[in-house]
Design a protein around this motif. Structure first.
Motif, mmCIF file in Angstrom:
data_model
loop_
_atom_site.group_PDB
_atom_site.id
_atom_site.type_symbol
_atom_site.label_atom_id
_atom_site.label_comp_id
_atom_site.label_asym_id
_atom_site.label_seq_id
_atom_site.Cartn_x
_atom_site.Cartn_y
_atom_site.Cartn_z
ATOM 1 N N ILE A 57 0.875 -1.169 0.000
ATOM 2 C CA ILE A 57 0.000 0.000 0.000
ATOM 3 C C ILE A 57 0.915 1.222 0.000
ATOM 4 O O ILE A 57 1.732 1.394 0.897
ATOM 5 C CB ILE A 57 -0.920 0.020 1.232
ATOM 6 N N TYR A 58 0.789 2.047 -1.025
ATOM 7 C CA TYR A 58 1.648 3.226 -1.160
ATOM 8 C C TYR A 58 1.002 4.438 -0.513
ATOM 9 O O TYR A 58 -0.212 4.551 -0.464
ATOM 10 C CB TYR A 58 1.928 3.501 -2.635
ATOM 11 N N LYS A 59 1.810 5.357 -0.018
ATOM 12 C CA LYS A 59 1.320 6.549 0.684
ATOM 13 C C LYS A 59 1.018 7.715 -0.246
ATOM 14 O O LYS A 59 0.324 8.643 0.129
ATOM 15 C CB LYS A 59 2.344 7.004 1.732
ATOM 16 N N SER A 60 1.555 7.692 -1.468
ATOM 17 C CA SER A 60 1.285 8.772 -2.412
ATOM 18 C C SER A 60 1.129 8.201 -3.816
ATOM 19 O O SER A 60 1.600 7.092 -4.106
ATOM 20 C CB SER A 60 2.420 9.800 -2.403
ATOM 21 N N ARG A 61 0.488 8.949 -4.679
ATOM 22 C CA ARG A 61 0.298 8.515 -6.063
ATOM 23 C C ARG A 61 1.650 8.407 -6.775
ATOM 24 O O ARG A 61 1.892 7.479 -7.526
ATOM 25 C CB ARG A 61 -0.626 9.477 -6.810
ATOM 26 N N THR A 62 2.544 9.348 -6.504
ATOM 27 C CA THR A 62 3.871 9.335 -7.123
ATOM 28 C C THR A 62 4.643 8.082 -6.727
ATOM 29 O O THR A 62 5.286 7.444 -7.561
ATOM 30 C CB THR A 62 4.661 10.595 -6.709
ATOM 31 N N GLU A 63 4.571 7.729 -5.469
ATOM 32 C CA GLU A 63 5.231 6.526 -4.970
ATOM 33 C C GLU A 63 4.651 5.279 -5.641
ATOM 34 O O GLU A 63 5.388 4.369 -6.026
ATOM 35 C CB GLU A 63 5.051 6.451 -3.455
ATOM 36 N N ALA A 64 3.347 5.241 -5.815
ATOM 37 C CA ALA A 64 2.696 4.097 -6.459
ATOM 38 C C ALA A 64 3.075 4.007 -7.936
ATOM 39 O O ALA A 64 3.304 2.920 -8.465
ATOM 40 C CB ALA A 64 1.180 4.196 -6.311
#
Length: 77
Positions: A57-64
């Protein structure tokens, strides 16, 4: 008067809190098209599958989006 003000503040806080909780992003793959995308809600139907490593589960859209580049099924398309 103070009771009404406190009630109003509590109600506004209670309704706005879920908007700030949208810090979960998932890398999913469409079952039919095999296209990968980033979504902000965990899919509940069978048309999308979470494909991030170990269900990350990623914390930001950029990270995902960066994580999506490392997922083998997403890079092979």
């Amino acid at each position: 008067m103070k009771l009404k003000m406190m009630t109003a503040v509590l109600m506004i806080t209670a309704f706005s809190l879920p908007a700030f909780a949208a810090d979960e992003f998932y890398v999913v793959q469409d079952v039919k098209t095999k296209k990968c995308t980033v979504v902000d809600k965990k899919p509940t139907d069978s048309s999308m599958t979470v494909v991030s490593p170990s269900g990350t589960i990623y914390k930001s859209r950029t990270e995902a989006e960066s994580g999506m580049k490392t997922v083998k099924v997403c890079t092979s398309n």
